[in-house]
Design an enzyme around this catalytic site. Structure first.
Site, PDB file in Angstrom:
ATOM      1  CB  SER A  65      -0.917   0.015   1.224  1.00 21.07           C
ATOM      2  OG  SER A  65      -1.596   1.241   1.259  1.00 21.07           O
ATOM      3  CB  THR A 115      -7.406  -1.528   0.471  1.00 18.03           C
ATOM      4  OG1 THR A 115      -7.183  -1.887  -0.873  1.00 18.03           O
ATOM      5  CG2 THR A 115      -6.359  -2.164   1.364  1.00 18.03           C
ATOM      6  CE  LYS A 157     -11.407  -0.716  -2.056  1.00 19.94           C
ATOM      7  NZ  LYS A 157     -11.284  -0.087  -3.384  1.00 19.94           N
ATOM      8  CB  ALA A 198     -19.578  -5.983 -14.379  1.00 18.68           C
ATOM      9  N   GLY A 199     -16.975  -5.509 -11.844  1.00 16.05           N
ATOM     10  CA  GLY A 199     -16.658  -5.844 -10.455  1.00 16.05           C
ATOM     11  C   GLY A 199     -16.828  -4.625  -9.566  1.00 16.05           C
ATOM     12  NE  ARG A 249     -13.520 -13.116 -17.448  1.00 18.56           N
ATOM     13  CZ  ARG A 249     -12.490 -13.379 -16.658  1.00 18.56           C
ATOM     14  NH1 ARG A 249     -11.319 -13.660 -17.176  1.00 18.56           N
ATOM     15  NH2 ARG A 249     -12.629 -13.328 -15.348  1.00 18.56           N
ATOM     16  N   GLY A 270      -3.917   4.097 -13.480  1.00 18.04           N
ATOM     17  CA  GLY A 270      -4.760   4.372 -12.311  1.00 18.04           C
ATOM     18  C   GLY A 270      -4.047   4.973 -11.112  1.00 18.04           C
TER      19      GLY A 270
HETATM   20  P1  NDP Z   1     -13.174  -7.556  -9.033  1.00 16.69           P
HETATM   21  O1  NDP Z   1     -12.454  -8.808  -8.715  1.00 16.69           O
HETATM   22  O2  NDP Z   1     -14.369  -7.144  -8.273  1.00 16.69           O
HETATM   23  O3  NDP Z   1     -13.611  -7.597 -10.604  1.00 16.69           O
HETATM   24  C1  NDP Z   1     -12.700  -7.994 -11.586  1.00 16.69           C
HETATM   25  C2  NDP Z   1     -13.264  -7.645 -12.955  1.00 16.69           C
HETATM   26  O4  NDP Z   1     -12.257  -7.914 -13.928  1.00 16.69           O
HETATM   27  C3  NDP Z   1     -14.485  -8.480 -13.380  1.00 16.69           C
HETATM   28  O5  NDP Z   1     -15.334  -7.678 -14.148  1.00 16.69           O
HETATM   29  C4  NDP Z   1     -13.840  -9.594 -14.217  1.00 16.69           C
HETATM   30  O6  NDP Z   1     -14.732 -10.145 -15.179  1.00 16.69           O
HETATM   31  C5  NDP Z   1     -12.778  -8.808 -14.927  1.00 16.69           C
HETATM   32  N1  NDP Z   1     -11.653  -9.616 -15.437  1.00 16.69           N
HETATM   33  C6  NDP Z   1     -10.688 -10.224 -14.715  1.00 16.69           C
HETATM   34  N2  NDP Z   1      -9.798 -10.808 -15.534  1.00 16.69           N
HETATM   35  C7  NDP Z   1     -10.206 -10.555 -16.814  1.00 16.69           C
HETATM   36  C8  NDP Z   1      -9.698 -10.888 -18.103  1.00 16.69           C
HETATM   37  N3  NDP Z   1      -8.588 -11.603 -18.254  1.00 16.69           N
HETATM   38  N4  NDP Z   1     -10.373 -10.444 -19.177  1.00 16.69           N
HETATM   39  C9  NDP Z   1     -11.501  -9.729 -19.058  1.00 16.69           C
HETATM   40  N5  NDP Z   1     -12.036  -9.373 -17.852  1.00 16.69           N
HETATM   41  C10 NDP Z   1     -11.384  -9.794 -16.747  1.00 16.69           C
HETATM   42  O7  NDP Z   1     -12.038  -6.426  -8.989  1.00 16.69           O
HETATM   43  P2  NDP Z   1     -12.261  -4.868  -8.758  1.00 16.69           P
HETATM   44  O8  NDP Z   1     -13.413  -4.441  -9.589  1.00 16.69           O
HETATM   45  O9  NDP Z   1     -12.268  -4.557  -7.311  1.00 16.69           O
HETATM   46  O10 NDP Z   1     -10.899  -4.239  -9.331  1.00 16.69           O
HETATM   47  C11 NDP Z   1     -10.613  -4.199 -10.708  1.00 16.69           C
HETATM   48  C12 NDP Z   1      -9.255  -3.565 -10.925  1.00 16.69           C
HETATM   49  O11 NDP Z   1      -9.284  -2.186 -10.588  1.00 16.69           O
HETATM   50  C13 NDP Z   1      -8.174  -4.202 -10.056  1.00 16.69           C
HETATM   51  O12 NDP Z   1      -7.098  -4.528 -10.882  1.00 16.69           O
HETATM   52  C14 NDP Z   1      -7.800  -3.131  -9.063  1.00 16.69           C
HETATM   53  O13 NDP Z   1      -6.430  -3.190  -8.757  1.00 16.69           O
HETATM   54  C15 NDP Z   1      -8.145  -1.862  -9.809  1.00 16.69           C
HETATM   55  N6  NDP Z   1      -8.500  -0.751  -8.901  1.00 16.69           N
HETATM   56  C16 NDP Z   1      -7.739   0.385  -8.929  1.00 16.69           C
HETATM   57  C17 NDP Z   1      -8.033   1.458  -8.106  1.00 16.69           C
HETATM   58  C18 NDP Z   1      -7.175   2.679  -8.165  1.00 16.69           C
HETATM   59  O14 NDP Z   1      -7.266   3.512  -7.246  1.00 16.69           O
HETATM   60  N7  NDP Z   1      -6.370   2.849  -9.179  1.00 16.69           N
HETATM   61  C19 NDP Z   1      -9.162   1.408  -7.165  1.00 16.69           C
HETATM   62  C20 NDP Z   1      -9.925   0.182  -7.232  1.00 16.69           C
HETATM   63  C21 NDP Z   1      -9.581  -0.856  -8.066  1.00 16.69           C
HETATM   64  P3  NDP Z   1     -15.711 -11.383 -14.805  1.00 16.69           P
HETATM   65  O15 NDP Z   1     -16.882 -10.775 -14.090  1.00 16.69           O
HETATM   66  O16 NDP Z   1     -16.079 -11.962 -16.115  1.00 16.69           O
HETATM   67  O17 NDP Z   1     -14.918 -12.297 -13.933  1.00 16.69           O
END
Ligand code: NDP
Length: 265
Positions: free
Chosen positions: A14, A61, A65, A126-127, A150, A235
């Site tokens: 962090s 984090t 969350k 969509a996470g 995806r 980011g």
């Molecule tokens: P989640 O685990 O909640 O969601 C992951 C998402 O990524 C899902 O939509 C998943 O799709 C998709 N995914 C994962 N691997 C692949 C792939 N190979 N191809 C296509 N889609 C993929 O994670 P978060 O939403 O919490 O975080 C997402 C990213 O954002 C992380 O890498 C995190 O580090 C970054 N982040 C950065 C921040 C910043 O301040 N810069 C703040 C918050 C997050 P599926 O639903 O199909 O599995």
């Protein structure tokens, strides 16, 4: 001295302590901000102990969350809709929860001179991260936001939840003939060295943003640059921006983001 923490698992990586200590120095606030590792089953007990010891606020984090949302007495609208909390404030025996991630992203886009009003946005993923930025992006009055994931059903359920006519959900394969001004990668694909499987035509003459950051361009940003994106951004600015918004909530002063961002780069 007022005590603040960032709680997570893992937490070693962090950068929040450095960012918040820099904000404190810049704004002449006397605070102590540290990172703390939390065992997966110890989140609530850890927060309780921190509150008892006089803690004033905390960032939350991965992976806590969503759990943080459940311990709050009050939530902001943006935290409620994000379904996740990254900022806790402990005030008069109550726990207040907010989510500043979306504000961090929007501010970083604006700082990078990316116009958002009337803009056509493609949001990949969509996470939790995608969900958290939808409301702040809508507040900038874009023309539309297409959410592509995806797993399409997850994008569709996000649309239902937000119930806003500017939002729609599409599968990666259904995007081909669409045109966007801004593509935001909110997937974690870059962390595993991959990119979402979208057509390369989608990034020609667009601004491209990856929520992931690192010492070098992420795989998605490299790919976008090679395929004709106008501008690529990672980011890190979002990270510093969300921290700045947390700091404002706690200390009621706006720290400057640019000097710290420059230092981190
Ligand atoms: P989640 O685990 O909640 O969601 C992951 C998402 O990524 C899902 O939509 C998943 O799709 C998709 N995914 C994962 N691997 C692949 C792939 N190979 N191809 C296509 N889609 C993929 O994670 P978060 O939403 O919490 O975080 C997402 C990213 O954002 C992380 O890498 C995190 O580090 C970054 N982040 C950065 C921040 C910043 O301040 N810069 C703040 C918050 C997050 P599926 O639903 O199909 O599995």
């Amino acid at each position: 001295m007022d005590q603040y923490r960032v709680f997570g698992n893992p937490i070693k990586q962090s950068r929040s302590p450095l960012i918040h200590q820099s904000f404190a120095h810049q704004t002449q606030q006397k605070i102590n901000y540290q990172s703390e590792y939390v065992e997966l089953d110890q989140f609530e007990a850890t927060i309780e102990d921190f509150v008892k010891s006089g803690g004033k606020g905390a960032n939350i984090t991965v992976p806590f969350k969503e759990q943080a949302l459940t311990i709050c007495d009050q939530l902001t609208e943006r935290a409620r809709l994000a379904g996740a909390v990254n900022t806790l404030s402990f005030v008069d025996g109550k726990i207040l929860g907010d989510n500043t991630d979306g504000q961090g992203l929007v501010q970083d886009l604006l700082n990078n001179n990316v116009p958002l009003k009337n803009c056509r946005i493609l949001l990949l993923g969509a996470g939790g991260a995608a969900k958290g930025v939808i409301l702040p992006l809508l507040a900038q009055l874009p023309e539309s936001i297409v959410i592509a994931n995806r797993t399409l059903t997850k994008a569709e359920s996000l649309i239902k939840q937000f119930n806003n006519e500017k939002l729609s959900a599409l599968a990666f394969t259904a995007l081909k003939n669409e045109k966007f001004d801004l593509v935001i990668n909110a997937t974690s694909a870059s962390l595993s060295g991959t990119i979402p499987s979208i057509a390369k035509e989608l990034v020609v003459n667009t601004h491209c943003y990856d929520m992931v950051y690192g010492n070098e361009l992420t795989p998605f940003l490299l790919w976008a640059k090679d395929n004709g994106a106008t501008k690529v951004m990672d980011g890190l600015g979002m990270l510093v921006g969300q921290a700045a918004e947390s700091f404002r909530i706690w200390r009621n002063v706006h720290p400057e983001v640019a000097p710290i961002l420059q230092r981190l780069r």
